[in-house]
Design a protein around this motif. Structure first.
Motif, PDB file in Angstrom:
ATOM      1  N   HIS A  23      27.034  -8.736  17.424  1.00 63.04           N
ATOM      2  CA  HIS A  23      27.241  -8.869  18.872  1.00 63.04           C
ATOM      3  C   HIS A  23      28.846  -8.325  18.967  1.00 63.04           C
ATOM      4  O   HIS A  23      28.826  -7.767  20.084  1.00 63.04           O
ATOM      5  N   ARG A  24      29.686  -8.239  17.904  1.00 66.61           N
ATOM      6  CA  ARG A  24      31.244  -7.696  18.207  1.00 66.61           C
ATOM      7  C   ARG A  24      30.742  -6.334  18.288  1.00 66.61           C
ATOM      8  O   ARG A  24      31.589  -5.575  19.064  1.00 66.61           O
ATOM      9  N   LEU A  25      29.869  -5.722  17.347  1.00 67.84           N
ATOM     10  CA  LEU A  25      29.745  -4.069  17.697  1.00 67.84           C
ATOM     11  C   LEU A  25      29.265  -3.955  19.113  1.00 67.84           C
ATOM     12  O   LEU A  25      29.579  -2.943  19.879  1.00 67.84           O
ATOM     13  N   LEU A  26      28.221  -4.611  19.738  1.00 69.57           N
ATOM     14  CA  LEU A  26      27.672  -4.530  21.036  1.00 69.57           C
ATOM     15  C   LEU A  26      28.784  -4.724  22.067  1.00 69.57           C
ATOM     16  O   LEU A  26      28.886  -4.027  23.267  1.00 69.57           O
ATOM     17  N   GLN A  27      29.629  -5.833  21.851  1.00 69.43           N
ATOM     18  CA  GLN A  27      30.710  -6.060  22.756  1.00 69.43           C
ATOM     19  C   GLN A  27      31.650  -4.843  22.801  1.00 69.43           C
ATOM     20  O   GLN A  27      32.195  -4.445  24.003  1.00 69.43           O
ATOM     21  N   THR A  28      32.123  -4.420  21.554  1.00 74.05           N
ATOM     22  CA  THR A  28      32.902  -2.998  21.684  1.00 74.05           C
ATOM     23  C   THR A  28      32.459  -1.723  22.373  1.00 74.05           C
ATOM     24  O   THR A  28      33.204  -1.321  23.091  1.00 74.05           O
ATOM     25  N   PHE A  29      31.114  -1.687  22.127  1.00 74.56           N
ATOM     26  CA  PHE A  29      30.311  -0.670  23.021  1.00 74.56           C
ATOM     27  C   PHE A  29      30.495  -1.079  24.458  1.00 74.56           C
ATOM     28  O   PHE A  29      30.842  -0.018  25.232  1.00 74.56           O
ATOM     29  N   THR A  30      30.076  -2.189  25.045  1.00 68.06           N
ATOM     30  CA  THR A  30      29.965  -2.497  26.341  1.00 68.06           C
ATOM     31  C   THR A  30      31.461  -2.313  26.982  1.00 68.06           C
ATOM     32  O   THR A  30      31.514  -2.307  28.210  1.00 68.06           O
ATOM     33  N   ALA A  31      32.579  -2.404  26.078  1.00 66.88           N
ATOM     34  CA  ALA A  31      33.890  -2.548  26.643  1.00 66.88           C
ATOM     35  C   ALA A  31      34.297  -1.031  26.646  1.00 66.88           C
ATOM     36  O   ALA A  31      35.590  -0.792  27.170  1.00 66.88           O
ATOM     37  N   LEU A  32      33.567  -0.115  26.399  1.00 60.82           N
ATOM     38  CA  LEU A  32      33.941   1.426  26.359  1.00 60.82           C
ATOM     39  C   LEU A  32      34.262   1.523  27.819  1.00 60.82           C
ATOM     40  O   LEU A  32      33.587   1.129  28.530  1.00 60.82           O
ATOM     41  N   PRO A  33      35.036   2.560  28.257  1.00 56.47           N
ATOM     42  CA  PRO A  33      35.322   2.993  29.594  1.00 56.47           C
ATOM     43  C   PRO A  33      34.312   3.665  30.053  1.00 56.47           C
ATOM     44  O   PRO A  33      33.446   4.417  29.487  1.00 56.47           O
ATOM     45  N   PRO A  34      34.118   3.688  31.463  1.00 55.64           N
ATOM     46  CA  PRO A  34      32.859   4.157  32.099  1.00 55.64           C
ATOM     47  C   PRO A  34      33.102   5.907  32.132  1.00 55.64           C
ATOM     48  O   PRO A  34      34.266   6.428  32.145  1.00 55.64           O
TER      49      PRO A  34
END
Length: 132
Positions: A23-34
């Motif tokens: 979940h932390r890994l996926l949150q970090t990924f989704t927080a990447l800039p567009p």
């Protein structure tokens, strides 16, 4: 999704690394800039001491249908995980892995090219100009 193993791979990864870490890994990924995220992806995930080896393993799982045991330095720093070992989680996934199509070949021993296909010269994929 193209391989038909997305849900199974997700469940496998979650079982190995745990729900919280995934979940932390996926949150970090989704927080990447567009937009193009090459540098941001490298900085936030691929070069991250905890996330990097897992993210690379996820990529290798998609391409080879094999989960590779996390590196010993990862296990020393973050703890050994009971399910973490090198294995093929779904034997039939190998034939559908992305490695063959990515290199313009078939998965060795899984999808033969046909009778006497060895008599034909190989078909080479074009090299993109930026790779020359």
């Amino acid at each position: 999704m193209g391989t038909g193993y997305a849900n199974r791979y997700f469940e496998t990864i979650e079982r190995i690394v745990g729900r919280d870490l995934l979940h932390r890994l996926l949150q970090t990924f989704t927080a990447l800039p567009p937009g193009p995220a090459d540098e941001a992806l490298k900085a936030a995930i691929l070069n991250h001491p905890e996330f990097g080896p897992i993210a690379r393993n996820i990529t290798k799982l998609w391409y080879t249908a094999t989960w590779f045991q996390l590196p010993s330095t990862w296990r020393e720093n973050f703890g050994a995980l009971p399910e973490d070992r090198t294995f093929v989680p779904y034997p039939y996934a190998y034939a559908e892995s992305l490695l063959g199509p990515a290199v313009g070949a078939h998965p060795a021993g899984a999808k033969p090219t046909g009778h006497q296909s060895w008599t034909l010269p190989p078909v080479y994929l074009p090299i993109p100009p930026e790779c020359e």
